[in-house]
Every structure is written in structure tokens, then in C-alpha cells.
Motif scaffolding. Structure first.
Motif, PDB file in Angstrom:
ATOM      1  N   ALA A  35       9.267  90.310  71.509  1.00  0.00           N
ATOM      2  CA  ALA A  35       8.052  89.733  71.251  1.00  0.00           C
ATOM      3  C   ALA A  35       7.807  88.919  69.787  1.00  0.00           C
ATOM      4  N   VAL A  36       6.847  88.443  69.675  1.00  0.00           N
ATOM      5  CA  VAL A  36       6.547  87.906  68.256  1.00  0.00           C
ATOM      6  C   VAL A  36       5.014  87.817  67.988  1.00  0.00           C
ATOM      7  N   ALA A  37       4.618  87.861  67.141  1.00  0.00           N
ATOM      8  CA  ALA A  37       3.287  87.530  66.784  1.00  0.00           C
ATOM      9  C   ALA A  37       3.374  86.650  65.364  1.00  0.00           C
ATOM     10  N   ALA A  38       2.284  85.823  65.133  1.00  0.00           N
ATOM     11  CA  ALA A  38       2.073  85.084  63.834  1.00  0.00           C
ATOM     12  C   ALA A  38       0.537  84.936  63.723  1.00  0.00           C
ATOM     13  N   VAL A  53      12.070  84.054  73.077  1.00  0.00           N
ATOM     14  CA  VAL A  53      11.499  85.248  72.991  1.00  0.00           C
ATOM     15  C   VAL A  53      10.280  85.201  74.088  1.00  0.00           C
ATOM     16  N   PRO A  54      10.546  86.302  74.923  1.00  0.00           N
ATOM     17  CA  PRO A  54       9.475  86.004  76.281  1.00  0.00           C
ATOM     18  C   PRO A  54       8.198  86.574  75.899  1.00  0.00           C
ATOM     19  N   ILE A  55       7.686  87.334  74.859  1.00  0.00           N
ATOM     20  CA  ILE A  55       6.274  87.750  74.766  1.00  0.00           C
ATOM     21  C   ILE A  55       5.675  87.208  73.485  1.00  0.00           C
ATOM     22  N   VAL A  56       4.624  86.467  73.683  1.00  0.00           N
ATOM     23  CA  VAL A  56       3.806  86.079  72.499  1.00  0.00           C
ATOM     24  C   VAL A  56       2.606  86.707  72.453  1.00  0.00           C
ATOM     25  N   ALA A  57       2.301  87.775  71.500  1.00  0.00           N
ATOM     26  CA  ALA A  57       1.323  88.669  71.355  1.00  0.00           C
ATOM     27  C   ALA A  57      -0.029  87.850  70.807  1.00  0.00           C
ATOM     28  N   THR A  58      -0.998  88.270  71.055  1.00  0.00           N
ATOM     29  CA  THR A  58      -2.202  87.526  70.645  1.00  0.00           C
ATOM     30  C   THR A  58      -2.395  87.828  69.195  1.00  0.00           C
TER      31      THR A  58
END
Length: 325
Positions: A35-38, A53-58
């Protein structure tokens, strides 16, 4: 968690992340970046697409709380190390936090306290420290081959262009030569000395944005051991560590990233110099293995805890001595 790769979520779609965790995860198999978040979700999506990367966090908190994330890699600017790290620890997630650990010693202590209160691993990403090269440096010092250490000199310089997006020129984000480059020099000499120094002299050259373009400091460790450090964001590329003992000296060329080439040169009084090298495996691979082992309770982190607080305290004292507030 045992028996499968550690699932890591990345805070910040930073340039360092592919080198620091994505490539090592693929190379070692001990972890996977899931997962990644920006700050900008479009940037996070682009990062996720590029690196698989499969998950993009809000947002950051969504990533921290995500049930598919076991641990956090904090690749945000130094100004955003403390708050999200403490939140992750409170959520039961161990954290690998990029250097410099925090903006100051007070923040560092709050992070370490949270780590202890919540029983979670918190490790500072001084990747060089986990590589066989620096273990060999410490072995040479401990062996007495060069005699009792008397002086050290650590230099790290490189050329960093000043642009609108370069955080190392932004004081509010924790930029500057001391925070970005000098922190390595300080950690090298502190690790070899195994003690905390007094700052006997410090000076810096300030740039237009208010960050230090270069900083120099002289440190006294007691028992007559003196160290000089120098860091520069507008100099030639150089990373060297010199250790002078009562019976000889050692020079380490590129203790920072030995995978790119390195040499240890040892010279005893009256003898010809000898050279040796260590592994060319990336420092980040060793760091990731160490982090995973620490999370699984198989070893104690070499960086973090009291060491991280002492490191930031020394940076604070050098700033004060050079009249940088």
C-alpha cells in the motif's frame, strides 16, 4: 505474520521508497509493499502503477489503519515523521522511519516513548549501519589493530540542485545539509566512539532559503577522542570516514553506499597499507531484513530508541552552536 512476508505500507510517494523498500522487498522476499499513501492521491496512484503496489490509501491515516498493512515505512519529509509515526505505533503497527528521525530531540523522544508504550518496533533508517562493511569497520576498531582511537573525520558532500520541489532547501520541512547529509557523519562517529560528545565548535553557511548549505562541527567524546564532521550540499560527491588511532589509521571510502563501490584502507605505523572490501549487496537489503527480524522479535534494532533521541539531540546542539535556530 510469521511464515509470510511482512506487508508494508509506504507513507509518501517518495523518490527513496523504491530503493529503500520496494527493490529490497523483491530481492529478499522477507516483505512486500502492499500500500501507498501520499498527500496528492493522483501521485499515489501513479506511484502504485509504476511500482506494482496494489493498494492506494485515501490518506495517511487510512493507510495506517488498513487491515492489509502489517508495518509502516515513513518516507515523508522530516517535518511529518513524528505525528504519523506516533499514530502508526498507536494503531499497533511497527515503523521504519527515514532519517533524520525527527525535527528535534523533543519530537524524537515523543516517538520513542510511543514505541515503548505501545510495544512496537521503531527503527531509524540508517541503512549503512546494517551492512557488513560497517560491521567490519567496527571490528577493526575493536581489534586494536590501529590502537586506541584518537581522532575521526567524517565528510559527506554532494551537489543538490535548488528547485521549487526540493525539500532539502525548505527549512519548514526539515531541509539543510546537517539534517540530510551531516546526520550520517554524526552517526558514523557516534557509533565508533560508542559515546555522546560535547560540541566544541560549529559553523554553517546559510542559503537564501534559510537552510544550511554546509555545516562543520568539532566534537569531543572524552578520553581525548576528537571528531570533525563536514557536510555540503554544493560540493563534489564525497563520502569518507577517517579514523586515527595510537598505532595506525583507517580510511573508509564510501561507508554510505558500499554497493556502489568502497574500500577500507588500514595503515599501521611502520607497515605498508592494506586494503579490503566487503559485500556489494545493497545496504537497503540488510536494513529490510533487520527490520523484519526486529518486528518478529528475532533481534533488537541497531538504530532507534535512545540512539535516535541522542542523534537528534546532537543535531540540536550543533544548530545552537552554529547559531542556527
Amino acid at each position: 505474520m510469521a511464515g509470510r512476508p511482512l506487508r508494508i505500507g509506504v507513507l509518501g510517494a517518495a523518490r527513496i521508497a523504491p530503493q529503500a523498500v520496494i527493490a529490497p522487498a523483491a530481492a529478499t522476499g522477507v516483505a512486500e509493499v502492499v500500500a501507498v499513501a501520499a498527500r496528492d492521491i493522483d501521485r499515489a496512484r501513479a506511484f502504485a502503477t509504476e511500482h506494482g503496489v496494489p493498494i492506494v490509501a485515501t490518506d495517511y491515516q487510512n493507510l495506517i489503519e488498513h487491515p492489509e498493512v502489517d508495518a509502516i515505512y515513513n518516507a515523508l519529509p522530516p517535518s511529518r515523521h513524528a505525528e504519523p509515526t506516533i499514530a502508526a505505533l498507536a494503531a499497533g503497527k511497527p515503523v521504519l522511519c527515514e532519517k533524520p528521525f525527527a525535527m528535534n530531540a523533543g519530537e524524537a523522544q515523543a516517538m520513542v516513548t510511543a514505541s515503548r508504550n505501545h510495544g512496537q518496533v521503531l527503527m531509524e533508517a540508517f541503512h549503512y549501519r546494517f551492512h557488513p562493511l560497517f560491521e567490519r569497520v567496527l571490528d577493526i576498531v575493536a581489534s586494536g589493530e590501529i590502537g586506541e582511537v584518537r581522532r575521526m573525520k567524517a565528510v559527506f558532500s554532494t551537489s543538490i540542485d535548488q528547485t521549487d520541489t526540493e525539500l532539502r532547501y525548505d527549512p519548514a520541512l526539515g531541509g539543510g545539509a546537517l539534517m540530510d547529509l551531516g546526520t550520517y557523519c554524526l552517526h558514523w562517529v557516534r557509533t565508533i566512539a560508542g559515546a555522546e560528545p560535547k560540541v566544541t565548535a560549529a559553523s554553517c553557511l546559510l542559503g537564501a532559503s534559510g537552510v544550511d548549505i554546509s555545516t562543520k562541527a568539532t566534537l569531543a567524546f572524552g578520553r581525548g577522542v576528537v571528531a570533525e564532521i563536514a557536510c555540503d550540499m554544493a560540493g563534489p560527491v564525497r563520502a569518507t570516514l577517517d579514523v586515527e588511532g595510537a598505532e595506525g589509521r583507517m580510511r573508509v571510502i564510501n561507508p554510505l553506499a558500499p554497493q556502489l563501490g568502497h574500500v577500507i584502507e588500514v595503515t599501521r605505523e611502520g607497515e605498508a597499507a592494506r586494503q579490503e572490501t566487503a559485500s556489494r549487496e545493497p545496504t537497503y537489503d540488510f536494513q529490510l531484513r533487520a527490520f523484519v527480524d526486529a518486528v518478529r522479535g528475532q533481534e533488537t534494532p541497531l538504530t532507534g530508541g535512545d540512539d535516535a533521541v541522542a542523534q537528534m539531540d546532537l543535531i540540536d546542539r550543533i544548530r545552537a552552536a552554529s547559531r542556527r535556530k
